[in-house]
Write an enzyme that holds these catalytic residues in place. Structure first.
Site, PDB file in Angstrom:
ATOM      1  N   HIS A  73       0.837  -1.204   0.000  1.00 41.13           N
ATOM      2  CA  HIS A  73       0.000   0.000   0.000  1.00 41.13           C
ATOM      3  C   HIS A  73       0.871   1.253   0.000  1.00 41.13           C
ATOM      4  O   HIS A  73       0.600   2.206  -0.742  1.00 41.13           O
ATOM      5  CB  HIS A  73      -0.942  -0.023   1.214  1.00 41.13           C
ATOM      6  CG  HIS A  73      -1.911   1.104   1.257  1.00 41.13           C
ATOM      7  ND1 HIS A  73      -1.805   2.136   2.168  1.00 41.13           N
ATOM      8  CD2 HIS A  73      -3.017   1.365   0.511  1.00 41.13           C
ATOM      9  CE1 HIS A  73      -2.805   2.977   1.978  1.00 41.13           C
ATOM     10  NE2 HIS A  73      -3.555   2.535   0.979  1.00 41.13           N
ATOM     11  N   ASP A 119      -6.134   1.833  -2.091  1.00 47.78           N
ATOM     12  CA  ASP A 119      -6.877   1.543  -0.865  1.00 47.78           C
ATOM     13  C   ASP A 119      -7.712   0.277  -1.012  1.00 47.78           C
ATOM     14  O   ASP A 119      -7.799  -0.535  -0.087  1.00 47.78           O
ATOM     15  CB  ASP A 119      -7.761   2.730  -0.479  1.00 47.78           C
ATOM     16  CG  ASP A 119      -6.971   3.923   0.034  1.00 47.78           C
ATOM     17  OD1 ASP A 119      -5.738   3.811   0.194  1.00 47.78           O
ATOM     18  OD2 ASP A 119      -7.592   4.972   0.284  1.00 47.78           O
TER      19      ASP A 119
END
Length: 145
Positions: A73, A119
């Protein structure tokens, strides 16, 4: 001007100066939190201080699959920053949640879509990864070299 009004004006100015020192909060954290809740069953706070990469910053070798989700991420956000004036932490986006499915709806290639995709992938990764309670709240200085 009335002295009482001057005192009120002074008090307002002083309190505004104090508020100027409060750092702004990332705008898309609420969206990311909601994505995490949509994709899985754990509360988002379970990830804030997990491993070497979940939460602010990140260094060293990820401790497990979940920590690798956070590292990925972080790298995804780094890549999103390369496209023009894209600041992932402050970029809001459009998406739908049909538990546990997440769909990003902004235009492909846009900053918003890139951040949403980061996300979304992280939320799905979190939901699939085992959670090792021993990796929550670790001392990053000793475990993340």
């Amino acid at each position: 001007m009335n002295p009482a009004h001057l005192l009120v004006l002074l008090a307002v100015c002083v309190s505004l100066l104090g508020a100027a020192n409060i750092p702004p909060q990332p705008l898309n954290l609420l969206q990311f939190k909601n994505m995490i809740q949509c994709a899985g069953s754990r509360l988002w706070v379970a990830y804030v201080k997990y491993g070497c990469y979940c939460g602010p910053g990140g260094t060293g070798t990820p401790l497990d699959q979940l920590d690798r989700c956070c590292q990925t991420h972080d790298h995804c956000y780094d890549n999103a920053k390369k496209f023009g004036n894209c600041i992932p932490y402050f970029k809001t986006y459009e998406y739908t949640c049909n538990k546990p499915d997440l769909t990003c709806t902004d235009a492909k290639g846009s900053c918003a879509r890139n951040v949403c995709d980061c996300d979304r992938a992280a939320a799905i990764c979190f939901a699939a990864a085992p959670y090792n309670l021993a990796n929550f709240g670790i001392n990053k200085e000793t475990h993340c070299q």
